[in-house]
Every structure is written in structure tokens, then in C-alpha cells.
Scaffold this motif. Structure first.
Motif, PDB file in Angstrom:
ATOM      1  N   CYS A   1     -34.096 -54.851  42.286  1.00 35.67           N
ATOM      2  CA  CYS A   1     -33.763 -53.490  41.831  1.00 35.67           C
ATOM      3  C   CYS A   1     -34.076 -52.427  42.859  1.00 35.67           C
TER       4      CYS A   1
ATOM      5  N   PHE B   1     -34.976 -47.448  41.637  1.00 31.13           N
ATOM      6  CA  PHE B   1     -34.256 -48.703  41.366  1.00 31.13           C
ATOM      7  C   PHE B   1     -32.788 -48.539  41.773  1.00 31.13           C
TER       8      PHE B   1
ATOM      9  N   ARG C   1     -26.773 -52.224  29.238  1.00 29.30           N
ATOM     10  CA  ARG C   1     -26.370 -51.239  30.255  1.00 29.30           C
ATOM     11  C   ARG C   1     -24.935 -51.429  30.759  1.00 29.30           C
TER      12      ARG C   1
ATOM     13  N   HIS D   1     -31.270 -57.399  32.419  1.00 31.50           N
ATOM     14  CA  HIS D   1     -30.128 -57.412  33.324  1.00 31.50           C
ATOM     15  C   HIS D   1     -29.831 -58.858  33.708  1.00 31.50           C
TER      16      HIS D   1
ATOM     17  N   LEU E   1     -38.046 -45.216  32.330  1.00 34.48           N
ATOM     18  CA  LEU E   1     -37.754 -46.065  31.164  1.00 34.48           C
ATOM     19  C   LEU E   1     -38.516 -47.376  31.269  1.00 34.48           C
TER      20      LEU E   1
ATOM     21  N   GLU F   1     -30.636 -50.280  43.162  1.00 33.21           N
ATOM     22  CA  GLU F   1     -29.668 -51.364  42.966  1.00 33.21           C
ATOM     23  C   GLU F   1     -28.683 -51.069  41.844  1.00 33.21           C
TER      24      GLU F   1
ATOM     25  N   ARG G   1     -30.281 -42.035  33.637  1.00 31.62           N
ATOM     26  CA  ARG G   1     -30.105 -42.533  34.995  1.00 31.62           C
ATOM     27  C   ARG G   1     -28.715 -42.241  35.550  1.00 31.62           C
TER      28      ARG G   1
ATOM     29  N   GLN H   1     -42.375 -50.888  34.886  1.00 26.50           N
ATOM     30  CA  GLN H   1     -41.176 -50.123  34.464  1.00 26.50           C
ATOM     31  C   GLN H   1     -39.957 -51.046  34.422  1.00 26.50           C
ATOM     32  N   ASP H   2     -40.177 -52.321  34.139  1.00 23.66           N
ATOM     33  CA  ASP H   2     -39.082 -53.301  34.004  1.00 23.66           C
ATOM     34  C   ASP H   2     -38.322 -53.537  35.302  1.00 23.66           C
ATOM     35  N   GLY H   3     -38.930 -53.230  36.427  1.00 30.09           N
ATOM     36  CA  GLY H   3     -38.224 -53.404  37.704  1.00 30.09           C
ATOM     37  C   GLY H   3     -38.652 -54.668  38.418  1.00 30.09           C
TER      38      GLY H   3
ATOM     39  N   ASP I   1     -36.277 -43.013  37.374  1.00 29.21           N
ATOM     40  CA  ASP I   1     -36.001 -44.421  37.694  1.00 29.21           C
ATOM     41  C   ASP I   1     -35.205 -44.601  38.981  1.00 29.21           C
TER      42      ASP I   1
ATOM     43  N   GLY J   1     -27.769 -54.059  38.563  1.00 31.56           N
ATOM     44  CA  GLY J   1     -28.677 -55.159  38.226  1.00 31.56           C
ATOM     45  C   GLY J   1     -28.001 -56.258  37.422  1.00 31.56           C
TER      46      GLY J   1
HETATM   47  C1  CIR Z   1     -34.573 -48.953  33.845  1.00 30.60           C
HETATM   48  O1  CIR Z   1     -34.891 -49.180  32.676  1.00 30.60           O
HETATM   49  O2  CIR Z   1     -33.439 -48.651  34.176  1.00 30.60           O
HETATM   50  C2  CIR Z   1     -35.639 -49.069  34.923  1.00 30.60           C
HETATM   51  N1  CIR Z   1     -36.913 -48.716  34.361  1.00 30.60           N
HETATM   52  C3  CIR Z   1     -35.685 -50.464  35.491  1.00 30.60           C
HETATM   53  C4  CIR Z   1     -34.427 -50.843  36.211  1.00 30.60           C
HETATM   54  C5  CIR Z   1     -34.501 -52.193  36.816  1.00 30.60           C
HETATM   55  N2  CIR Z   1     -33.343 -52.454  37.581  1.00 30.60           N
HETATM   56  C6  CIR Z   1     -32.816 -53.650  37.740  1.00 30.60           C
HETATM   57  O3  CIR Z   1     -33.246 -54.607  37.106  1.00 30.60           O
HETATM   58  N3  CIR Z   1     -31.767 -53.741  38.545  1.00 30.60           N
END
Ligand code: CIR
Length: 254
Positions: free
Chosen positions: A249, A64, A132, A162, A19, A66, A86, A243-245, A61, A116
Motif C-alpha cells: 500500500c 497509502f 472499495r 483488499h 481509516l 497504492e 480518500r 491503519q490496515d496498511g 490515509d 490495493g
Molecule cells: C484505508 O482504509 O484506506 C487505509 N487505512 C488503508 C489502506 C491500505 N491500502 C491497501 O491495502 N492498498
């Protein structure tokens, strides 16, 4: 908080299909593996005993980790991740965490919560309400942790993905903050180390014992944290940022 252990999971080949809301391009899998290995080395340098879980191709994903749990000194809480693709990641955590914890609690539907969205500041946990993490999940989390003597404050998010996308605790009452948290009443009692909009990605840094790990390429943040008296380790995070991590994470630290 003194940490001695961490759990991480290697990215799998499916990682490139994870994601994301960023437009930074598709991750380079080989480079992601190298960056992940450097991350593990940095955790070891900071004094942690690191458990490295094998990649799980079913969950793009799942590196990640966390988001799948919140680990405290008194209990582990297995979350209920808010992204459908996820959610199944927690099944393996149910097998792994009993190696380290006798007491395991669960967030349950209709409550959702991503790790997160949880930041620990000594005996106080802050939980962000995000796309989330819903109120039901945050309330369950508060009920669980209050049994163990922890305080929990719920923080509705305005912009950040997050909670920890924009905030980190460095110990000694010092927070690294960005964006919507800078003027927030909720965090006004702490000392502030403010990072500006252009370097906002570096607000997601991790404090481990005497070290702070930050993403590479954020000189102003590096200087501020060094000036505050910490040893800084910089890591190239390009393939995870896609991937936004962020740094937090990629591990569970406890
Ligand atoms: C997601 O969208 O879930 C992952 N691509 C990125 C998660 C990042 N996790 C975090 O900030 N704790």
C-alpha cells in the motif's frame, strides 16, 4: 517484471486519524515516520529510484499511495478510490503522474476501484471486488487494459479487505497466498507459497527485482521466501498495520 521507480508519500500528522478496522491502537506518528523512511531505504536497496511526495494533511490515509493508481508498462490508470475520505487523493496524482506517463486513463463514477485490489501477474491483472472496488470499476479497468493487450480477471472477495491483503506475486509463476485464496480455482494454475492464518499479514509482501520485502516478525514466511531463492528485506510495519496498511500500500512501483 523489472521495476526501476517508485512513488511514495510521507505520512502527515493527520495519519493517526485515518481509516481503520483494526483494534491495534492509535499509530505513533514519529515511529510511523521512521518506519516510512526505512521503507524508502529498502526500495532504494532493491534498486528503485524513489520519488518521495510531501505529506498531505488533508488526507489522513494518503501515505497509502497504492490505492490511487495502477501503473503498467504501457499506461497509468488513475483510480476512483471507494472510500469517500480518500477520493480526493487522486487530484494530486493527476499532477504527479504526467511526469512519468504520456498515457493516462481514469476509472470514473459510478465505477470505484482501489489500487490495493489490483495484482499484476506478468500480462494478466487480477482485480478484487471489495468494499472499495465495485463491479463497474472493475469492468472499466478491464476495458481500459484490454486496449493495451493485457488480460483482466475479476475476483469477488469473501473476507479480505483488499485483494492484495491476502496475495502477492513473486515472479516465476509463484504466488504467496493466504486464507480464501489458497483453494481458489482462479489461482490454481500458479505455484503456491501458502502462509497460515496466524501470519496472514505477511501475505502482503512486495517483490522488487531480486528482493522480496516482508513485514518483520514473520519467521515462517521469511524462511519460505528465502528457501525459494529470494533476498529478503524485513521491515517493521507496526504503525501501518494499525491503519490496515501493508507493504504494498505504501508505494506505486513501476
Ligand atoms: C484505508 O482504509 O484506506 C487505509 N487505512 C488503508 C489502506 C491500505 N491500502 C491497501 O491495502 N492498498
Amino acid at each position: 517484471m523489472k521495476f526501476s521507480r517508485a512513488i511514495v508519500r510521507k505520512p502527515g500528522k493527520s495519519y493517526v486519524n485515518g481509516l481503520t478496522t483494526s483494534d491495534l491502537g492509535t499509530p505513533d506518528f514519529e515511529l510511523a515516520l521512521k518506519q516510512h523512511a526505512a521503507y524508502v531505504e529498502a526500495l532504494k536497496q532493491a534498486g528503485l529510484d524513489v520519488t518521495v511526495l510531501e505529506a498531505d494533511e488533508r488526507f489522513p490515509d494518503s501515505t497509502f499511495v497504492e490505492d490511487t493508481a495502477v501503473l503498467t508498462e504501457k499506461c497509468a490508470v488513475i483510480t476512483n478510490p471507494g472510500a469517500e475520505s480518500r477520493n480526493g487523493e487522486i487530484e494530486d496524482m493527476k499532477l504527479v503522474l504526467p511526469r512519468f506517463y504520456d498515457t493516462i486513463e481514469y476509472i470514473q463514477a459510478p465505477g470505484f476501484l482501489d489500487g490495493g485490489d489490483v495484482m499484476q501477474v506478468d500480462n494478466h491483472f487480477y482485480v478484487g471486488l471489495s468494499t472499495r472496488t465495485n463491479e463497474e470499476g472493475a469492468i472499466q479497468f478491464r476495458e481500459i487494459l484490454s486496449k493495451y493487450g493485457y488480460e483482466v480477471t475479476i475476483v469477488p472477495l469473501k473476507e479480505f479487505f483488499h485483494l492484495k491483503t491476502g496475495i502477492a506475486y513473486l515472479g516465476n509463476d509463484l504466488l504467496v497466498l493466504a486464507g480464501e485464496f489458497i483453494d481458489s480455482e482462479v489461482f490454481s494454475k500458479y505455484k503456491h507459497l501458502v502462509v497460515e492464518k496466524e501470519v496472514e499479514y505477511s501475505a502482503n509482501c512486495i517483490h522488487i527485482n531480486d528482493y522480496v520485502i516482508i513485514p518483520k516478525g514473520f519467521e515462517s514466511t521469511k524462511k519460505q521466501i528465502t528457501d525459494a531463492g529470494y533476498h529478503v528485506i524485513e521491515l517493521d510495519m507496526s504503525e501501518f498495520q494499525k491503519q490496515d496498511g501493508g507493504l504494498s500500500c505504501l508505494s506505486l512501483r513501476f
